[in-house]
Scaffold this motif. Sequence first.
Motif, PDB file in Angstrom:
ATOM      1  N   LEU A  86      -0.051   8.397   9.298  1.00  0.00           N
ATOM      2  CA  LEU A  86      -0.169   7.956   7.907  1.00  0.00           C
ATOM      3  C   LEU A  86       0.889   8.599   7.014  1.00  0.00           C
ATOM      4  N   LEU A  87       1.153   9.883   7.264  1.00  0.00           N
ATOM      5  CA  LEU A  87       2.030  10.641   6.380  1.00  0.00           C
ATOM      6  C   LEU A  87       3.490  10.218   6.504  1.00  0.00           C
ATOM      7  N   ASP A  88       3.968  10.014   7.726  1.00  0.00           N
ATOM      8  CA  ASP A  88       5.376   9.692   7.925  1.00  0.00           C
ATOM      9  C   ASP A  88       5.783   8.384   7.240  1.00  0.00           C
ATOM     10  N   PRO A  89       5.046   7.268   7.429  1.00  0.00           N
ATOM     11  CA  PRO A  89       5.420   6.048   6.700  1.00  0.00           C
ATOM     12  C   PRO A  89       5.312   6.193   5.193  1.00  0.00           C
ATOM     13  N   LEU A  90       4.335   6.984   4.728  1.00  0.00           N
ATOM     14  CA  LEU A  90       4.190   7.198   3.289  1.00  0.00           C
ATOM     15  C   LEU A  90       5.421   7.896   2.721  1.00  0.00           C
ATOM     16  N   VAL A  91       5.889   8.947   3.403  1.00  0.00           N
ATOM     17  CA  VAL A  91       7.076   9.661   2.935  1.00  0.00           C
ATOM     18  C   VAL A  91       8.302   8.747   2.992  1.00  0.00           C
ATOM     19  N   ASP A  92       8.384   7.914   4.042  1.00  0.00           N
ATOM     20  CA  ASP A  92       9.477   6.948   4.124  1.00  0.00           C
ATOM     21  C   ASP A  92       9.502   6.041   2.902  1.00  0.00           C
ATOM     22  N   ARG A  93       8.324   5.541   2.516  1.00  0.00           N
ATOM     23  CA  ARG A  93       8.249   4.630   1.371  1.00  0.00           C
ATOM     24  C   ARG A  93       8.640   5.352   0.079  1.00  0.00           C
ATOM     25  N   ILE A  94       8.223   6.614  -0.051  1.00  0.00           N
ATOM     26  CA  ILE A  94       8.588   7.373  -1.253  1.00  0.00           C
ATOM     27  C   ILE A  94      10.106   7.521  -1.336  1.00  0.00           C
ATOM     28  N   TYR A  95      10.735   7.828  -0.210  1.00  0.00           N
ATOM     29  CA  TYR A  95      12.199   7.941  -0.195  1.00  0.00           C
ATOM     30  C   TYR A  95      12.853   6.604  -0.490  1.00  0.00           C
ATOM     31  N   MET A  96      12.297   5.521   0.058  1.00  0.00           N
ATOM     32  CA  MET A  96      12.908   4.212  -0.122  1.00  0.00           C
ATOM     33  C   MET A  96      12.755   3.690  -1.539  1.00  0.00           C
ATOM     34  N   VAL A  97      11.886   4.288  -2.328  1.00  0.00           N
ATOM     35  CA  VAL A  97      11.784   3.956  -3.750  1.00  0.00           C
ATOM     36  C   VAL A  97      12.606   4.938  -4.583  1.00  0.00           C
ATOM     37  N   THR A  98      12.418   6.224  -4.338  1.00  0.00           N
ATOM     38  CA  THR A  98      13.018   7.257  -5.178  1.00  0.00           C
ATOM     39  C   THR A  98      14.535   7.296  -5.067  1.00  0.00           C
ATOM     40  N   VAL A  99      15.057   7.307  -3.847  1.00  0.00           N
ATOM     41  CA  VAL A  99      16.498   7.488  -3.654  1.00  0.00           C
ATOM     42  C   VAL A  99      17.316   6.320  -4.222  1.00  0.00           C
ATOM     43  N   PRO A 100      16.991   5.042  -3.903  1.00  0.00           N
ATOM     44  CA  PRO A 100      17.774   3.946  -4.491  1.00  0.00           C
ATOM     45  C   PRO A 100      17.709   3.917  -6.013  1.00  0.00           C
ATOM     46  N   VAL A 101      16.507   4.123  -6.574  1.00  0.00           N
ATOM     47  CA  VAL A 101      16.377   4.102  -8.035  1.00  0.00           C
ATOM     48  C   VAL A 101      17.188   5.235  -8.658  1.00  0.00           C
ATOM     49  N   ALA A 102      17.111   6.427  -8.069  1.00  0.00           N
ATOM     50  CA  ALA A 102      17.860   7.566  -8.602  1.00  0.00           C
ATOM     51  C   ALA A 102      19.363   7.311  -8.558  1.00  0.00           C
ATOM     52  N   LEU A 103      19.845   6.774  -7.444  1.00  0.00           N
ATOM     53  CA  LEU A 103      21.286   6.523  -7.319  1.00  0.00           C
ATOM     54  C   LEU A 103      21.735   5.375  -8.216  1.00  0.00           C
ATOM     55  N   ALA A 104      20.850   4.423  -8.481  1.00  0.00           N
ATOM     56  CA  ALA A 104      21.193   3.362  -9.435  1.00  0.00           C
ATOM     57  C   ALA A 104      21.281   3.923 -10.850  1.00  0.00           C
ATOM     58  N   LEU A 105      20.340   4.791 -11.215  1.00  0.00           N
ATOM     59  CA  LEU A 105      20.390   5.432 -12.530  1.00  0.00           C
ATOM     60  C   LEU A 105      21.645   6.297 -12.660  1.00  0.00           C
ATOM     61  N   TYR A 106      22.067   6.865 -11.548  1.00  0.00           N
ATOM     62  CA  TYR A 106      23.257   7.712 -11.540  1.00  0.00           C
ATOM     63  C   TYR A 106      24.547   6.889 -11.541  1.00  0.00           C
ATOM     64  N   GLY A 107      24.411   5.570 -11.328  1.00  0.00           N
ATOM     65  CA  GLY A 107      25.567   4.680 -11.348  1.00  0.00           C
ATOM     66  C   GLY A 107      26.305   4.572 -10.032  1.00  0.00           C
ATOM     67  N   VAL A 108      25.622   4.931  -8.924  1.00  0.00           N
ATOM     68  CA  VAL A 108      26.276   4.947  -7.620  1.00  0.00           C
ATOM     69  C   VAL A 108      26.052   3.645  -6.861  1.00  0.00           C
TER      70      VAL A 108
END
Length: 210
Positions: A86-108
Amino acid sequence: MDHAPAPEGRSATRRDAPPGSDRVLTVPNALSVLRLVLVPVFLWLLFGAHANGWAVAVLMFSGFSDWADGKIARLVDNQSSRLGALLDPLVDRIYMVTVPVALALYGVVPWWLVLTLLGRDLLLAATLPLLRSRGLTALPVTYLGKAATFALMSGFPWVLLGQWDATWSRVALACGWAFLLWGAALYLWSAVLYLIQVTMVVRQLPAQRR
């Protein structure tokens, strides 16, 4: 990456399926928790400290540990657990939301890529009530979907490395976009296959009465 996922073609997970190991203190679980803790660290390094090099290091370590915890869970005795599944897919989903959004806000990365990835996840999440109405908690994680996630999470740090003003940085940027475009294509194709599986489940299993 994932904790003993069922390969494509195996049956979906039922609510009355026998429970897996109840162990909590395993190496894969520790790596998953560490990756989860590193999410706010990555955001602080990117937006607070403006330490892009360290932010890249966090992403690379997270990607490596994601691969390592799955290998350990599959190959080492007593390291696979119900919590890890349960934990591994959950962390994957958190990364797949957080990282793209953060890099888009950063202009990357562009917002169209972020919206494509998030839209895909929202579409699949919308099928969960259909599965649960038929006594299923989820469909098995496919290797194609995990490969897509790995390609995307490999591409993001390379794109971030591509922001320096140097020849090697331009090479890194090109490599990063190759990973991202290939990963996005696999991500969307895995969604198509998932929706086909959902359609088959809906047709073959009647809805359960409550």
